[in-house]
Design a protein around this motif. Structure first.
Motif, mmCIF file in Angstrom:
data_model
loop_
_atom_site.group_PDB
_atom_site.id
_atom_site.type_symbol
_atom_site.label_atom_id
_atom_site.label_comp_id
_atom_site.label_asym_id
_atom_site.label_seq_id
_atom_site.Cartn_x
_atom_site.Cartn_y
_atom_site.Cartn_z
ATOM 1 N N GLN A 180 0.822 -1.220 0.000
ATOM 2 C CA GLN A 180 0.000 0.000 0.000
ATOM 3 C C GLN A 180 0.856 1.271 0.000
ATOM 4 N N LEU A 181 2.129 1.153 0.353
ATOM 5 C CA LEU A 181 3.004 2.325 0.369
ATOM 6 C C LEU A 181 3.146 2.952 -1.018
ATOM 7 N N TRP A 182 3.021 2.150 -2.047
ATOM 8 C CA TRP A 182 3.361 2.597 -3.398
ATOM 9 C C TRP A 182 2.164 2.547 -4.347
ATOM 10 N N THR A 183 0.967 2.521 -3.793
ATOM 11 C CA THR A 183 -0.231 2.497 -4.642
ATOM 12 C C THR A 183 -1.064 3.747 -4.379
ATOM 13 N N PRO A 184 -1.909 4.117 -5.357
ATOM 14 C CA PRO A 184 -2.785 5.279 -5.140
ATOM 15 C C PRO A 184 -3.650 5.079 -3.893
ATOM 16 N N HIS A 185 -3.901 6.175 -3.229
ATOM 17 C CA HIS A 185 -4.668 6.127 -1.991
ATOM 18 C C HIS A 185 -5.803 7.144 -2.057
ATOM 19 N N THR A 186 -6.994 6.716 -1.731
ATOM 20 C CA THR A 186 -8.168 7.583 -1.749
ATOM 21 C C THR A 186 -8.411 8.102 -0.343
ATOM 22 N N TYR A 187 -8.608 9.400 -0.266
ATOM 23 C CA TYR A 187 -8.890 10.064 1.007
ATOM 24 C C TYR A 187 -10.307 10.605 0.981
ATOM 25 N N VAL A 188 -10.938 10.615 2.134
ATOM 26 C CA VAL A 188 -12.285 11.152 2.286
ATOM 27 C C VAL A 188 -12.278 12.114 3.466
ATOM 28 N N ASP A 189 -12.860 13.275 3.257
ATOM 29 C CA ASP A 189 -12.938 14.279 4.313
ATOM 30 C C ASP A 189 -14.400 14.671 4.497
ATOM 31 N N HIS A 190 -14.866 14.652 5.729
ATOM 32 C CA HIS A 190 -16.241 15.045 6.058
ATOM 33 C C HIS A 190 -16.208 16.332 6.874
ATOM 34 N N GLY A 191 -15.383 17.252 6.468
ATOM 35 C CA GLY A 191 -15.158 18.433 7.284
ATOM 36 C C GLY A 191 -16.019 19.618 6.898
ATOM 37 N N GLY A 192 -15.644 20.701 7.498
ATOM 38 C CA GLY A 192 -16.359 21.949 7.262
ATOM 39 C C GLY A 192 -17.606 22.049 8.118
ATOM 40 N N LYS A 193 -18.113 23.270 8.191
ATOM 41 C CA LYS A 193 -19.295 23.477 9.044
ATOM 42 C C LYS A 193 -20.540 22.801 8.485
ATOM 43 N N ASP A 194 -20.545 22.548 7.176
ATOM 44 C CA ASP A 194 -21.701 21.889 6.564
ATOM 45 C C ASP A 194 -21.479 20.383 6.372
ATOM 46 N N PHE A 195 -20.365 19.886 6.880
ATOM 47 C CA PHE A 195 -20.015 18.470 6.739
ATOM 48 C C PHE A 195 -20.087 18.016 5.287
ATOM 49 N N VAL A 196 -19.445 18.760 4.437
ATOM 50 C CA VAL A 196 -19.410 18.439 3.022
ATOM 51 C C VAL A 196 -18.400 17.310 2.821
ATOM 52 N N ARG A 197 -18.829 16.292 2.117
ATOM 53 C CA ARG A 197 -17.969 15.138 1.855
ATOM 54 C C ARG A 197 -17.087 15.451 0.660
ATOM 55 N N GLU A 198 -15.797 15.314 0.862
ATOM 56 C CA GLU A 198 -14.854 15.577 -0.208
ATOM 57 C C GLU A 198 -13.987 14.325 -0.389
ATOM 58 N N VAL A 199 -13.847 13.851 -1.638
ATOM 59 C CA VAL A 199 -13.089 12.636 -1.936
ATOM 60 C C VAL A 199 -12.012 12.978 -2.953
ATOM 61 N N TRP A 200 -10.767 12.501 -2.702
ATOM 62 C CA TRP A 200 -9.703 12.697 -3.686
ATOM 63 C C TRP A 200 -8.715 11.537 -3.593
ATOM 64 N N THR A 201 -7.991 11.338 -4.660
ATOM 65 C CA THR A 201 -6.997 10.264 -4.735
ATOM 66 C C THR A 201 -5.633 10.872 -4.994
ATOM 67 N N GLN A 202 -4.640 10.324 -4.272
ATOM 68 C CA GLN A 202 -3.255 10.755 -4.459
ATOM 69 C C GLN A 202 -2.468 9.570 -5.018
ATOM 70 N N PRO A 203 -1.379 9.824 -5.735
ATOM 71 C CA PRO A 203 -0.589 8.716 -6.299
ATOM 72 C C PRO A 203 -0.040 7.766 -5.234
ATOM 73 N N GLU A 204 0.255 8.295 -4.054
ATOM 74 C CA GLU A 204 0.747 7.496 -2.924
ATOM 75 C C GLU A 204 0.170 8.077 -1.636
ATOM 76 N N PRO A 205 0.163 7.288 -0.575
ATOM 77 C CA PRO A 205 -0.291 7.828 0.719
ATOM 78 C C PRO A 205 0.624 8.976 1.171
ATOM 79 N N THR A 206 0.129 9.773 2.079
ATOM 80 C CA THR A 206 0.945 10.856 2.643
ATOM 81 C C THR A 206 2.079 10.249 3.463
#
Length: 173
Positions: A87-113
């Motif tokens: 998993q160190l070297w594979t794309p990783h999908t992140y999900v954020d449920h932040g903000g005051k409106d709890f807006v769901r945001e999804v993005w993929t990075q080439p590798e984990p942080t």
């Protein structure tokens, strides 16, 4: 303090009969309402013994079963370590449920942080180390005995090398 109930001839007869029927010490104790120690005392007096071979065989079977389970777990942990490391070297999908409106945001990075890579490496190391400890447990490798074995082999090797040295006077003077 209560005094121990005296052993009667009836107790002795029942122990002898139940022993002859192949009952275990604990089964006899339960049947006659006495402690295991009392049954052992009566058996010793009657020169009876309880065959421990069945208990020994059952214990050996349990030990073998536990060893097999540890071997399977060891292999599973190695597989887990390999999957975590991959998993160190594979794309990783992140999900954020932040903000005051709890807006769901999804993005993929080439590798984990870097922080996630650290966590993956820690989990990988934990799985691998645990697997190795299970193997050491069953093979007896490591620990004091392993160190003694290693030191013994080293001493034997040094002695063999010393034995091959020419005598002091034959060093090619």
């Amino acid at each position: 303090m209560a005094r121990a109930r005296p052993i009667t001839d009836e107790d002795k007869r029942r122990v002898r009969d139940l022993h002859a029927a192949g009952e275990s010490r604990n089964a006899i104790a339960k049947a006659i309402g006495r402690s295991g120690a009392t049954v052992s005392k009566i058996a010793d007096e009657l020169e009876l013994s309880f065959d421990r071979e069945a208990v020994r065989a059952a214990t050996e079977a349990k030990v073998a079963d536990a060893r097999a389970r540890r071997a399977a777990l060891m292999l599973d942990l190695l597989d887990d370590a390999a999957r975590l490391r991959a998993q160190l070297w594979t794309p990783h999908t992140y999900v954020d449920h932040g903000g005051k409106d709890f807006v769901r945001e999804v993005w993929t990075q080439p590798e984990p942080t870097a922080q996630d890579k650290l966590k993956l490496m820690q989990a990988t190391a934990t799985a691998a180390n645990t697997s190795m400890k299970l193997e050491e447990h069953d093979t007896g490798a490591g620990g004091v005995d392993g160190a003694k074995s290693m030191l013994g082999a080293l001493a034997a090797g040094l002695q063999a090398a010393y034995d091959q040295l020419p005598p002091d006077g034959d060093a090619g003077d």
